[in-house]
Write an enzyme that holds these catalytic residues in place. Sequence first.
Site, PDB file in Angstrom:
ATOM      1  CG  HIS A 153      63.285  66.441 -31.351  1.00  0.00           C
ATOM      2  ND1 HIS A 153      62.068  67.210 -31.096  1.00  0.00           N
ATOM      3  CD2 HIS A 153      63.146  65.614 -32.121  1.00  0.00           C
ATOM      4  CE1 HIS A 153      60.989  66.805 -32.113  1.00  0.00           C
ATOM      5  NE2 HIS A 153      61.591  65.516 -32.832  1.00  0.00           N
ATOM      6  CD  GLU A 154      65.594  63.910 -34.359  1.00  0.00           C
ATOM      7  OE1 GLU A 154      65.209  62.698 -34.348  1.00  0.00           O
ATOM      8  OE2 GLU A 154      65.176  64.953 -34.622  1.00  0.00           O
ATOM      9  CG  HIS A 171      62.086  60.394 -32.061  1.00  0.00           C
ATOM     10  ND1 HIS A 171      60.876  60.573 -32.117  1.00  0.00           N
ATOM     11  CD2 HIS A 171      62.413  61.882 -32.550  1.00  0.00           C
ATOM     12  CE1 HIS A 171      60.199  61.449 -32.881  1.00  0.00           C
ATOM     13  NE2 HIS A 171      61.332  62.326 -33.097  1.00  0.00           N
ATOM     14  N   GLY A 230      66.961  66.904 -37.827  1.00  0.00           N
ATOM     15  CA  GLY A 230      67.203  65.430 -37.095  1.00  0.00           C
ATOM     16  C   GLY A 230      66.346  64.412 -37.641  1.00  0.00           C
ATOM     17  CD  GLN A 250      61.684  61.044 -36.205  1.00  0.00           C
ATOM     18  OE1 GLN A 250      62.859  61.581 -36.195  1.00  0.00           O
ATOM     19  NE2 GLN A 250      60.806  62.206 -36.663  1.00  0.00           N
ATOM     20  CB  CYS A 301      58.488  66.122 -34.248  1.00  0.00           C
ATOM     21  SG  CYS A 301      58.731  64.343 -34.668  1.00  0.00           S
ATOM     22  CG  LEU A 302      61.265  65.657 -39.957  1.00  0.00           C
ATOM     23  CD1 LEU A 302      62.319  64.982 -40.382  1.00  0.00           C
ATOM     24  CD2 LEU A 302      60.506  66.772 -41.019  1.00  0.00           C
TER      25      LEU A 302
END
Length: 154
Positions: free
Chosen positions: A130-131, A134, A46, A51, A88-89
């Site tokens: 999660h996304e 953000h 995701g 991000q 997480c990225l």
Amino acid sequence: MAIRNIVKEGDEILSKACRPVEKFDDKLGQLLDDMAETMKLADGVGLAAPQIGVLRRVVVVDVGEGVIELVNPKIIRQDGEQRDVEGCLSCPGEYGITMRPMHVVVEAKDRFGNTFTVEGEELKARAFCHELDHLDGILFKKRAIRMLKPEELE
């Protein structure tokens, strides 16, 4: 398509709430394409627009079933509970145990402005939550029951 740089923890953009998308145009389509390509190259499941430095309510998710594009998404139903490891990225190499719903229903718009709903179970539900966090300036670490030490990941 272009690969975008992924913003890392510490950049203030990750703590800001995003604005809704109002124009469904080629620029939005390009953003979605870039996000999907960036997510795949980074081996993620995701990616949210903040991000990559864009404060818009846009998310892409792919848990192995193809890319799902979510514009102005909101969770309209959730139930159950799951506890699992999350990363997480934007926080490379860091993982924590979080509690998330086992099942969610998300309402969103597609790249053309059409409203739809999509359901997620297990990993897909976790990725949606999660996304979408953000988009409200929340990193998974804030949701973590506890962060894992490097030796716990081996």
